[in-house]
Scaffold this active site. Structure first.
Site, PDB file in Angstrom:
ATOM      1  N   ASP A  12     -20.501  10.383 -33.211  1.00  0.00           N
ATOM      2  CA  ASP A  12     -19.060  10.143 -33.239  1.00  0.00           C
ATOM      3  C   ASP A  12     -18.840   8.824 -32.487  1.00  0.00           C
ATOM      4  O   ASP A  12     -19.766   8.273 -31.887  1.00  0.00           O
ATOM      5  CB  ASP A  12     -18.322  11.308 -32.550  1.00  0.00           C
ATOM      6  CG  ASP A  12     -16.811  11.084 -32.486  1.00  0.00           C
ATOM      7  OD1 ASP A  12     -16.213  10.806 -33.537  1.00  0.00           O
ATOM      8  OD2 ASP A  12     -16.225  11.151 -31.400  1.00  0.00           O
ATOM      9  N   SER A  13     -17.592   8.367 -32.476  1.00  0.00           N
ATOM     10  CA  SER A  13     -17.280   7.156 -31.712  1.00  0.00           C
ATOM     11  C   SER A  13     -17.364   7.400 -30.206  1.00  0.00           C
ATOM     12  O   SER A  13     -17.507   6.459 -29.432  1.00  0.00           O
ATOM     13  CB  SER A  13     -15.860   6.694 -32.057  1.00  0.00           C
ATOM     14  OG  SER A  13     -14.937   7.727 -31.741  1.00  0.00           O
ATOM     15  N   TYR A  44     -12.848   4.201 -33.556  1.00  0.00           N
ATOM     16  CA  TYR A  44     -13.162   3.845 -34.942  1.00  0.00           C
ATOM     17  C   TYR A  44     -11.892   3.790 -35.800  1.00  0.00           C
ATOM     18  O   TYR A  44     -11.829   3.036 -36.772  1.00  0.00           O
ATOM     19  CB  TYR A  44     -14.083   4.900 -35.563  1.00  0.00           C
ATOM     20  CG  TYR A  44     -15.556   4.797 -35.220  1.00  0.00           C
ATOM     21  CD1 TYR A  44     -16.066   3.789 -34.404  1.00  0.00           C
ATOM     22  CD2 TYR A  44     -16.456   5.729 -35.748  1.00  0.00           C
ATOM     23  CE1 TYR A  44     -17.433   3.728 -34.120  1.00  0.00           C
ATOM     24  CE2 TYR A  44     -17.809   5.662 -35.468  1.00  0.00           C
ATOM     25  CZ  TYR A  44     -18.298   4.668 -34.654  1.00  0.00           C
ATOM     26  OH  TYR A  44     -19.644   4.612 -34.385  1.00  0.00           O
ATOM     27  N   GLY A  45     -10.915   4.632 -35.470  1.00  0.00           N
ATOM     28  CA  GLY A  45      -9.752   4.824 -36.341  1.00  0.00           C
ATOM     29  C   GLY A  45      -9.082   3.545 -36.833  1.00  0.00           C
ATOM     30  O   GLY A  45      -8.796   3.414 -38.026  1.00  0.00           O
ATOM     31  N   CYS A  75     -17.487  13.142 -37.116  1.00  0.00           N
ATOM     32  CA  CYS A  75     -16.372  12.210 -37.007  1.00  0.00           C
ATOM     33  C   CYS A  75     -15.744  12.088 -38.394  1.00  0.00           C
ATOM     34  O   CYS A  75     -16.442  11.747 -39.360  1.00  0.00           O
ATOM     35  CB  CYS A  75     -16.912  10.856 -36.556  1.00  0.00           C
ATOM     36  SG  CYS A  75     -15.704   9.522 -36.569  1.00  0.00           S
ATOM     37  N   ASN A  76     -14.467  12.396 -38.490  1.00  0.00           N
ATOM     38  CA  ASN A  76     -13.786  12.306 -39.793  1.00  0.00           C
ATOM     39  C   ASN A  76     -13.714  10.871 -40.286  1.00  0.00           C
ATOM     40  O   ASN A  76     -13.855  10.603 -41.478  1.00  0.00           O
ATOM     41  CB  ASN A  76     -12.373  12.861 -39.676  1.00  0.00           C
ATOM     42  CG  ASN A  76     -12.345  14.341 -39.360  1.00  0.00           C
ATOM     43  OD1 ASN A  76     -12.057  15.159 -40.219  1.00  0.00           O
ATOM     44  ND2 ASN A  76     -12.644  14.709 -38.129  1.00  0.00           N
ATOM     45  N   THR A  77     -13.484   9.940 -39.360  1.00  0.00           N
ATOM     46  CA  THR A  77     -13.330   8.532 -39.748  1.00  0.00           C
ATOM     47  C   THR A  77     -14.645   7.987 -40.311  1.00  0.00           C
ATOM     48  O   THR A  77     -14.663   7.282 -41.323  1.00  0.00           O
ATOM     49  CB  THR A  77     -12.886   7.702 -38.526  1.00  0.00           C
ATOM     50  OG1 THR A  77     -11.828   8.390 -37.861  1.00  0.00           O
ATOM     51  CG2 THR A  77     -12.421   6.326 -38.946  1.00  0.00           C
ATOM     52  N   CYS A 186      -9.400  15.034 -36.740  1.00  0.00           N
ATOM     53  CA  CYS A 186     -10.164  14.096 -35.922  1.00  0.00           C
ATOM     54  C   CYS A 186     -10.865  14.949 -34.884  1.00  0.00           C
ATOM     55  O   CYS A 186     -10.233  15.823 -34.272  1.00  0.00           O
ATOM     56  CB  CYS A 186      -9.230  13.092 -35.245  1.00  0.00           C
ATOM     57  SG  CYS A 186     -10.024  12.122 -33.929  1.00  0.00           S
ATOM     58  N   HIS A 188     -11.849  14.477 -32.005  1.00  0.00           N
ATOM     59  CA  HIS A 188     -11.358  14.405 -30.619  1.00  0.00           C
ATOM     60  C   HIS A 188     -10.238  15.431 -30.354  1.00  0.00           C
ATOM     61  O   HIS A 188     -10.066  15.888 -29.229  1.00  0.00           O
ATOM     62  CB  HIS A 188     -10.777  13.010 -30.323  1.00  0.00           C
ATOM     63  CG  HIS A 188     -11.817  11.985 -29.965  1.00  0.00           C
ATOM     64  ND1 HIS A 188     -12.602  11.375 -30.909  1.00  0.00           N
ATOM     65  CD2 HIS A 188     -12.176  11.451 -28.774  1.00  0.00           C
ATOM     66  CE1 HIS A 188     -13.409  10.506 -30.310  1.00  0.00           C
ATOM     67  NE2 HIS A 188     -13.170  10.540 -29.012  1.00  0.00           N
TER      68      HIS A 188
HETATM   69  N1  DGL Z   1     -13.424  11.428 -33.578  1.00  0.00           N
HETATM   70  C1  DGL Z   1     -13.257  10.568 -34.675  1.00  0.00           C
HETATM   71  C2  DGL Z   1     -12.718  11.249 -35.911  1.00  0.00           C
HETATM   72  O1  DGL Z   1     -12.998  12.409 -36.110  1.00  0.00           O
HETATM   73  C3  DGL Z   1     -12.829   9.141 -34.494  1.00  0.00           C
HETATM   74  C4  DGL Z   1     -11.858   8.798 -33.448  1.00  0.00           C
HETATM   75  C5  DGL Z   1     -11.755   7.302 -33.255  1.00  0.00           C
HETATM   76  O2  DGL Z   1     -12.704   6.731 -32.735  1.00  0.00           O
HETATM   77  O3  DGL Z   1     -10.740   6.724 -33.650  1.00  0.00           O
HETATM   78  O4  DGL Z   1     -12.051  10.683 -36.716  1.00  0.00           O
END
Ligand code: DGL
Length: 266
Positions: A12-13, A44-45, A75-77, A186, A188
């Site tokens: 993940d980020s 990452y978003g 991580c979804n992104t 997300c 997080h």
């Molecule tokens: N935790 C990440 C997600 O599921 C990315 C969050 C980020 O870095 O913006 O999208």
């Protein structure tokens, strides 16, 4: 040849994917986890899909060099930006991605309105458009990219009046609009799930897809005869940037003392 005692890689980020690690450790206690948090490139978003694809490929190469048998893109992104290209590049490796639970959300809602909390990168992706197209024809999705929430969580601001006010600003307009089902898109965001649940109240449901992802990992490992018969060694944690709050937040969430190898670059 891939062996069942090799670890499962997650990335993940930052700390977000630990919410998936938590579910995986509960579902599959014999699996050793190697976790990579790309804190040098967080968040990452807001970044381009190309940038997230490049980070993801570097991390996967690192995790495979460490001997991982399967990769969970926690991580979804990164799933939205990179999963297809990762599968093309390493066709022999099982990859498990994460995406907003639009389908379970659409099934669960009684008001026909689902609140989706994800990042800007996830919302603008082809993968999300396809989810909407396939599963949300009969319901209305109200979306919010929660700008700044990832950074807040990384700083350990998981409760307290400031974070509560921040979340109320996002959630209350959705509640007033009739949303009764909230999707945490997300990894997080489950860190603030107790606060979200407090704000939305007992009549709304909040969906964290991590347990479903852990079950999916079990199915895939089982299907390829890759389930580990016993825990082969301690879990390991790497970050590309500074340690920051990683150890404290990870230890609290996972329930054991986490020490992290920081400053990992390729
Ligand atoms: N935790 C990440 C997600 O599921 C990315 C969050 C980020 O870095 O913006 O999208």
């Amino acid at each position: 040849m891939i062996l069942n005692r090799q670890p499962v890689g997650l990335f993940d980020s930052g700390i977000g994917g630990l919410t998936a690690a938590y579910a995986i450790i509960r579902e599959l206690p014999n699996e050793q986890i190697f976790y990579f948090g790309d804190t040098a490139h967080l968040p990452y978003g807001p970044q381009s899909a190309e940038a997230v694809r490049a980070y993801s490929a570097d991390i996967v190469r690192f995790l495979l060099d460490q001997g991982c048998k399967a990769i969970v893109v926690a991580c979804n992104t990164a799933t939205a930006a990179a999963l297809n290209s990762l599968r093309e590049r390493w066709p022999e490796i099982p990859f498990i991605g994460m995406e907003p639970a639009v389908k379970p959300g659409a099934r669960a809602t009684r008001t026909g309105k689902v609140g989706v909390l994800a990042t800007a990168g996830t919302f603008k992706s082809q993968r999300y458009a396809s989810l909407m197209h396939r599963f949300a024809k009969e319901v209305e999705l109200l979306e919010n990219p929660c700008a700044g929430l990832v950074e807040r969580i990384e700083c350990g601001q998981l409760n307290g009046p400031d974070t509560e006010a921040f979340l109320r600003n996002i959630l209350e307009p959705m509640l007033y609009a009739g949303v009764d089902t909230f999707v945490l898109g997300c990894t997080h965001y489950p860190f603030v799930q107790p606060l979200i649940e407090k704000i939305v109240g007992p009549n709304a449901s909040v969906i964290n897809p991590a347990p479903a992802v852990a079950r999916q990992l079990r199915r895939i490992l089982e299907g390829q005869n890759l389930l580990s018969p016993e825990l082969p060694g301690p879990h390991r944690f790497f970050v590309s940037g500074e340690k920051g709050n990683f150890e404290a937040l990870a230890s609290e969430l996972l329930g054991f003392g986490v020490s992290v190898e920081a400053g990992v670059t390729f």
